[in-house]
Design a protein around this motif. Structure first.
Motif, short mmCIF file in Angstrom:
data_model
loop_
_atom_site.label_atom_id
_atom_site.label_comp_id
_atom_site.label_asym_id
_atom_site.label_seq_id
_atom_site.Cartn_x
_atom_site.Cartn_y
_atom_site.Cartn_z
N GLU A 27 78.76 66.18 60.82
CA GLU A 27 79.71 66.75 59.85
C GLU A 27 78.96 67.54 58.79
N CYS A 73 86.39 64.43 57.45
CA CYS A 73 87.29 64.95 56.41
C CYS A 73 87.05 66.43 56.17
N GLU A 175 91.78 62.13 60.89
CA GLU A 175 92.30 61.13 59.94
C GLU A 175 93.49 61.70 59.17
N TYR A 242 84.83 51.61 61.20
CA TYR A 242 83.47 51.42 60.71
C TYR A 242 83.18 49.93 60.50
N GLU A 297 84.88 57.90 65.66
CA GLU A 297 83.98 57.58 64.55
C GLU A 297 83.75 56.08 64.55
O1 AHR Z 1 81.94 59.84 58.61
C1 AHR Z 1 82.29 59.95 57.26
C2 AHR Z 1 83.79 60.08 57.06
O2 AHR Z 1 84.43 58.90 57.46
C3 AHR Z 1 84.49 61.14 57.85
O3 AHR Z 1 84.43 62.38 57.26
C4 AHR Z 1 85.90 60.65 57.88
O4 AHR Z 1 86.60 61.09 59.02
C5 AHR Z 1 85.76 59.15 57.80
O5 AHR Z 1 86.60 58.59 56.86
#
Ligand code: AHR
Length: 489
Positions: A27, A73, A175, A242, A297
Motif C-alpha cells: 500500500e 484505505c 473495507e 488482523y 489482509e
Molecule cells: O494494512 C493497513 C490497513 O488496514 C489497510 O489500509 C486497511 O485496509 C486496513 O484497515
C-alpha cells in the motif's frame, strides 16, 4: 519433550492450494512503496526502472504469486489518472489515512505493472469505490486492458505502453464498511453490483471480481453479500482480519511476556473459527463453491517502533511473527477448498513485513523465511492431515502444533510448527497412500524474541534439519519455537 502422532492420507485431497494463497499486499503507506520498493530511477540504490533490485530478487525467491495494490484505505482515495504520465508533473495529493503526508504519485499504474512483470506475479488492483466514480474505475480497466482504439487505450500508448497488460484480480473497493465509505452491507452490495457492471472483459482479458467482504467476525456482512451477489458477477469476497488482541494496547513487536505471546497466538488462531463461520454461510448460498473467500489482509499489528512516524506502521518482526505466519498459512492450506487467495499485510516496512529496508540495506524477516519454507505448497493439492495437539494455555486455546500437507507431482510437502517455548515436539507421522523413500527437512528456530536487523541480518535463518523415514513413518523432532518444512518423495 512431548510426543504427538500425525497421520497424512495422500489420497484424500481436501482442496487445491492456489499459489495466490501465498499472496502479498503493498500500500501507499509509510515506507512500503517509497523507499521500500520504489526508489526512483536516479537513486544510487541498484534498481530497474526505479524498483529496488534486492526487493525484486527477494520477492522472486519466495515465488510471490500476486501483489495487491494501491491499498488498503489508500485505494478509496486514489485517483489513478494522477499516477500516469510524466512523473514531474503528476498531481500531488494528501495521504489522509497514513500520516497526512504528501503523495507525489511517482509510483502509479505503469510502475506497478512493471514491478509485477519483474517479480513474475499477478497484479491485483483495488479500485476506488468510496470517493471515486464508476466511470473512473471503468476507464482504469480500459486503460490497462483494451488493445483497440479508444480514449483510454490511446492515452496508455501516449504514455509509452503500446500493448495492453493483463489484469486478472480487481477489487471493487476496500473495507467499504469502514475507511472505504462507512457503508452498510445492504447499500454496498448494490454499489458493488453497479461498479462491477462497467468493468468489462476487454481483448481476451478475464477479470476476477473481488467484493469487499467482512471485517473479522461480521457474519451479517457475509450473509448480506451472499444474498445479493451471484457467481455471474462475483468471483470472491474478501475477509480482513488482523492478529491484534486489543486495538488500544497493541504492545511492542519485540518486547513481550510469555502471556502476551499466548494472547497473540490465541487471537491469530481465531482465523480458524472465522474461516469456518464465513465458509458455512457461503456454503448455504453457494454449495457449488463458485464464490471464493479471499483473505486479502491478514497479519500481526503492534505499536510502531519507538521514534518512528505513528502513521507509518513500521514494526519489527520476531520469531513470534514466524509462528503466527505458519499458523495462518497452515490454516489457509487446510481451508483451500474455499480460500483461494490470501495477502499478508504488508510486503515491505509496514506491519508484518516480509522485508525491512534502511537506505540501501535490506533485511529478510522471520516471516519472509516462513514464506520461503512454505512455497512448495503453491499449486499443490492439500491432503488430509490429522495431528494430535494440546493447548499451551489453560485460559485460552493456543495450539502447540500447527500443520498442513500437500502433494504436487508425487512429492509430499509437510509444514509444521511448534509454538511451545519450553517443550520439544517429537512427531511420529504415518503416511498413507504414497510411496516415499526420502525425507529432507528445513527449519527456522530461535528464541521467540529473536529478530533480524540491519546489524545482524541473519540471526534468524533457515537451517537443514534431521528427518527420518522408517517403515512408512516420518520421525521428526522440533525444538521449541520452530517452523519446519519436510519434503517427502
Ligand atoms: O494494512 C493497513 C490497513 O488496514 C489497510 O489500509 C486497511 O485496509 C486496513 O484497515
Amino acid at each position: 519433550m512431548k510426543q504427538f502422532r500425525m497421520l497424512i492420507n495422500a489420497a484424500d485431497c481436501t482442496g487445491h492450494i492456489e499459489p495466490e494463497v501465498y499472496g502479498h499486499f503493498a500500500e501507499h503507506l509509510g515506507r512500503c512503496i517509497y523507499q521500500g520498493i520504489y526508489v526512483g530511477t536516479d537513486s544510487p540504490i541498484p534498481n530497474i526502472c526505479g524498483i529496488r533490485k534486492d526487493v525484486i530478487e527477494a520477492f522472486r525467491q519466495i515465488r510471490m504469486p500476486v501483489l495487491r495494490w494501491p491499498g488498503g484505505c489508500f485505494a478509496d482515495e486514489y485517483h489513478w489518472k494522477d499516477g500516469i504520465g510524466e512523473p514531474a508533473v503528476r498531481r500531488k495529493m494528501i495521504n489522509t489515512n497514513w500520516g497526512g503526508v504528501t503523495e507525489d504519485n511517482a509510483f502509479g499504474t505503469h510502475e506497478f505493472m512493471k514491478l509485477c512483470e519483474l517479480v513474475g506475479c499477478e497484479p491485483y488492483i483495488t479500485g476506488n469505490v468510496g470517493s471515486g466514480t464508476v466511470q473512473e474505475l471503468a476507464e482504469w480497466v480500459e486503460y490497462i486492458t483494451f488493445d483497440g482504439v479508444s480514449p483510454m487505450a490511446d492515452l496508455r500508448r501516449q504514455n509509452g505502453q503500446n500493448e495492453p497488460w493483463k489484469l486478472k484480480y480487481l477489487g471493487i473497493g476496500n473495507e467499504n464498511w469502514g475507511c472505504g465509505g462507512n457503508m452498510r452491507p445492504e447499500y454496498y452490495a448494490d454499489v458493488y453490483r453497479r461498479y462491477q457492471s462497467f468493468c468489462k472483459n476487454f481483448s481476451g482479458n478475464q477479470l476476477y471480481r473481488i467484493a469487499c467482504g467482512p471485517s473479522g467476525s461480521d457474519l451479517h456482512w457475509t450473509e448480506v453479500m451472499m444474498q445479493n451477489l451471484t457467481p455471474a458477477h462475483t468471483d470472491a469476497i474478501a475477509l480482513h482480519f488482523y492478529s491484534v488482541p486489543e486495538w488500544n494496547h497493541k504492545g511492542s513487536a519485540t518486547e513481550f511476556t510469555e502471556d502476551e505471546y499466548y494472547t497473540l497466538l490465541a487471537c491469530a488462531n481465531e482465523m480458524e473459527t472465522l474461516l469456518r463461520m464465513h465458509t458455512q454461510i457461503m456454503e448455504r448460498y453457494d454449495p457449488q463453491n463458485r464464490i471464493a473467500l479471499v483473505v486479502d489482509e491478514w497479519g500481526t499489528w503492534y505499536d510502531v517502533e519507538p521514534g518512528t512516524h505513528p502513521g507509518f506502521l513500521y514494526q519489527q518482526n520476531t520469531m513470534r511473527d514466524a509462528i503466527t505466519a505458519a499458523l495462518n498459512l497452515n490454516l489457509f492450506n487446510r481451508n483451500s477448498r474455499r480460500v483461494k487467495m490470501a495477502n499478508l499485510a504488508q510486503a515491505v516496512n509496514v506491519l508484518q513485513a516480509l522485508l525491512l529496508t534502511e537506505g540501501e540495506k535490506l533485511v529478510k524477516t522471520p516471516t519472509y523465511h516462513v514464506f520461503d519454507l512454505f512455497k512448495e505448497h503453491q499449486g499443490g493439492d492439500a491432503v488430509y492431515c490429522f495431528m494430535e495437539n494440546e493447548s499451551l494455555c489453560d485460559e485460552k486455546y493456543v495450539p502447540m502444533l500447527s500443520g498442513s500437507a500437500s502433494v504436487k507431482a508425487g512429492v509430499l510437502t509437510l509444514t509444521v510448527s511448534n509454538a511451545s517455548l519450553h517443550d520439544e515436539a517429537k512427531i511420529v507421522c504415518d503416511i498413507c497412500n504414497l510411496d516415499v523413500s526420502q525425507a529432507s527437512a528445513r527449519i527456522l528456530t530461535q528464541e521467540v524474541h529473536a529478530y533480524n536487523d540491519f546489524d545482524v541480518p541473519d540471526r534468524v535463518t533457515i537451517q537443514p534439519h534431521p528427518a527420518e523415514l522408517k517403515d512408512g513413518k516420518l520421525y521428526l523432532t522440533l525444538p521449541p519455537c520452530a517452523v519446519a518444512a519436510v519434503t517427502l518423495q
